[in-house]
Design an enzyme around this catalytic site. Structure first.
Site, PDB file in Angstrom:
ATOM      1  N   ASN A   9      17.496 -19.722-103.032  1.00  0.00           N
ATOM      2  CA  ASN A   9      16.593 -20.397-103.965  1.00  0.00           C
ATOM      3  C   ASN A   9      15.230 -19.736-103.959  1.00  0.00           C
ATOM      4  OD1 ASN A   9      18.465 -22.525-104.491  1.00  0.00           O
ATOM      5  ND2 ASN A   9      17.759 -23.623-102.678  1.00  0.00           N
ATOM      6  N   LYS A  38      18.605 -22.486 -98.116  1.00  0.00           N
ATOM      7  CA  LYS A  38      19.039 -22.605 -96.721  1.00  0.00           C
ATOM      8  C   LYS A  38      19.910 -21.435 -96.296  1.00  0.00           C
ATOM      9  CE  LYS A  38      19.491 -26.426 -94.637  1.00  0.00           C
ATOM     10  NZ  LYS A  38      18.145 -26.428 -94.043  1.00  0.00           N
ATOM     11  N   GLY A  39      20.763 -20.958 -97.182  1.00  0.00           N
ATOM     12  CA  GLY A  39      21.607 -19.823 -96.823  1.00  0.00           C
ATOM     13  C   GLY A  39      20.804 -18.557 -96.615  1.00  0.00           C
ATOM     14  N   ALA A  40      19.964 -18.234 -97.592  1.00  0.00           N
ATOM     15  CA  ALA A  40      19.141 -17.029 -97.485  1.00  0.00           C
ATOM     16  C   ALA A  40      18.184 -17.124 -96.305  1.00  0.00           C
ATOM     17  CB  ALA A  40      18.368 -16.803 -98.778  1.00  0.00           C
ATOM     18  N   THR A 212      18.804 -31.426 -83.557  1.00  0.00           N
ATOM     19  CA  THR A 212      17.411 -31.016 -83.415  1.00  0.00           C
ATOM     20  C   THR A 212      16.495 -32.228 -83.601  1.00  0.00           C
ATOM     21  OG1 THR A 212      17.202 -30.392 -85.756  1.00  0.00           O
ATOM     22  CG2 THR A 212      17.944 -28.692 -84.219  1.00  0.00           C
ATOM     23  N   LEU A 213      15.457 -32.292 -82.767  1.00  0.00           N
ATOM     24  CA  LEU A 213      14.577 -33.457 -82.724  1.00  0.00           C
ATOM     25  C   LEU A 213      13.123 -33.113 -83.037  1.00  0.00           C
ATOM     26  CD1 LEU A 213      15.924 -34.924 -79.343  1.00  0.00           C
ATOM     27  CD2 LEU A 213      16.732 -35.449 -81.670  1.00  0.00           C
ATOM     28  N   ASP A 239       3.603 -25.664 -91.060  1.00  0.00           N
ATOM     29  CA  ASP A 239       4.582 -25.853 -92.134  1.00  0.00           C
ATOM     30  C   ASP A 239       5.973 -25.835 -91.504  1.00  0.00           C
ATOM     31  OD1 ASP A 239       6.222 -25.811 -94.347  1.00  0.00           O
ATOM     32  OD2 ASP A 239       5.265 -24.097 -95.313  1.00  0.00           O
ATOM     33  N   ALA A 242      10.979 -24.252 -92.882  1.00  0.00           N
ATOM     34  CA  ALA A 242      12.144 -23.443 -92.510  1.00  0.00           C
ATOM     35  C   ALA A 242      12.511 -23.534 -91.041  1.00  0.00           C
ATOM     36  CB  ALA A 242      11.873 -21.983 -92.866  1.00  0.00           C
ATOM     37  N   ALA A 243      11.976 -24.525 -90.339  1.00  0.00           N
ATOM     38  CA  ALA A 243      12.219 -24.596 -88.901  1.00  0.00           C
ATOM     39  C   ALA A 243      13.703 -24.738 -88.576  1.00  0.00           C
ATOM     40  CB  ALA A 243      11.433 -25.757 -88.298  1.00  0.00           C
ATOM     41  N   GLY A 244      14.399 -25.612 -89.291  1.00  0.00           N
ATOM     42  CA  GLY A 244      15.817 -25.817 -89.020  1.00  0.00           C
ATOM     43  C   GLY A 244      16.656 -24.599 -89.311  1.00  0.00           C
ATOM     44  N   ASP A 245      16.341 -23.900 -90.390  1.00  0.00           N
ATOM     45  CA  ASP A 245      17.087 -22.689 -90.730  1.00  0.00           C
ATOM     46  C   ASP A 245      16.792 -21.562 -89.752  1.00  0.00           C
ATOM     47  OD1 ASP A 245      18.218 -23.926 -92.954  1.00  0.00           O
ATOM     48  OD2 ASP A 245      16.558 -23.357 -94.245  1.00  0.00           O
ATOM     49  N   ARG A 278       3.492 -20.885 -89.181  1.00  0.00           N
ATOM     50  CA  ARG A 278       3.195 -20.055 -90.337  1.00  0.00           C
ATOM     51  C   ARG A 278       3.642 -20.779 -91.601  1.00  0.00           C
ATOM     52  NH1 ARG A 278       6.435 -14.985 -87.582  1.00  0.00           N
ATOM     53  NH2 ARG A 278       5.018 -14.681 -85.817  1.00  0.00           N
TER      54      ARG A 278
END
Length: 298
Positions: A9, A38-40, A212-213, A239, A242-245, A278
């Protein structure tokens, strides 16, 4: 090698002091257009963390498509499996508040017409050490990809990030080796609000699970009885988009390199900690030398 079958996306990101309430108009302090999905994101995170990565998915024939491909290629991701379809690319409208919290609206675009592995996708997946999946593609497509390793008698480990959280069909769960939800997704999937209870419920569905918490770290469990709670690296979040990815991509790298669960969780947690300091999604993801340097200092 790690293969990623998932979404790409263009993220349209507005930074604000406080997200608007319904019917309210506010003034933001900044706007950025950042390659994401999420994939990228997971593909770029894994590549920067040191893996050879192949991305399998679709972009549209609009102005965003070339930019999404270029962002993946710049990170060292193999884009031979990124096909172009007629129509718009996927987009995500993201509002980031001061302090790092965010809200996201995803419009699938080209991602929504992916029906499953195409061309040489199945061959690429079968050669992989791990297959990363998310749920921003149609469910039938995700299921078809998840079933490739076992059908091909491959050793590829299937790692699923169940986001956005939706009911998971049995045929998908049967093909998943490791599931990696955040605590809200884990609660939605299991009906258990307590993350430890949710972890146990997830292990009724799949062999291994990581919940993840955020600032409270991560929980890990496996059907062989192992349980771990890895503390988060203390940082000031700017920010969290994108932490989970970032965590999922780095976790896949560590596991394909043979790291034990504790070491893999530390590696992924360090990568996520760097990313939240970041702005942006793919632009926030750390390189391997940065992760290693942070781990050396812990």
């Amino acid at each position: 090698m790690i293969s990623v079958f998932g979404s790409a996306n263009m993220d349209l990101v507005a930074y604000v002091a406080q997200a608007p309430k319904p019917g309210e108009t506010i003034t933001g302090r900044e706007f950025r257009t950042i390659p994401g999905g999420k994939g990228a994101n997971q593909a770029i995170a894994a590549a920067r963390a040191g893996a050879d990565v192949a991305f399998l998915g679709a972009v549209g024939d609009d102005a965003f498509g070339p930019g999404l491909r270029a962002a993946l290629a710049e990170a060292g991701v193999d884009t031979a499996g990124l096909r172009v379809v007629s129509g718009p690319s996927g987009v995500a409208h993201i509002v980031v508040q001061d302090g790092g919290d965010n809200s996201i609206i995803v419009v699938p675009g080209a991602n929504g017409v992916v029906t499953g592995p195409a061309g040489r996708d199945a061959e690429v997946i079968a050669r992989s050490g791990a297959l990363l999946l998310q749920l921003e593609l149609p469910m039938d497509a995700v299921v078809a990809a998840a079933q490739v390793p076992r059908a091909a008698m491959s050793r590829a480990e299937v790692i699923l990030t169940p986001a956005p959280a939706v009911p998971l069909p049995a045929e998908l769960l049967e093909a998943v080796d490791l599931i990696v939800p955040n605590e809200h997704e884990a609660a939605a999937l299991t009906g258990r609000d307590d993350p430890r209870d949710a972890l146990e419920a997830l292990l009724d569905l799949v062999p291994e699970a990581v919940v993840t918490l955020g600032a409270r770290g991560v929980l890990y469990g496996s059907r062989d009885g192992a349980r771990l709670h890895e503390a988060a690296v203390p940082v000031r979040a700017v920010d969290t988009t994108a932490a989970g990815d970032t965590f999922a991509g780095a976790l896949a790298v560590a596991r394909t390199e043979g790291a034990d669960p504790a070491r893999a969780l530390r590696f992924a947690s360090a990568a996520a900690a760097l990313s939240v300091q970041r702005e942006g999604a793919s632009t926030s993801m750390p390189h391997r030398h940065e992760i290693d340097r942070l781990l050396e200092g812990l």
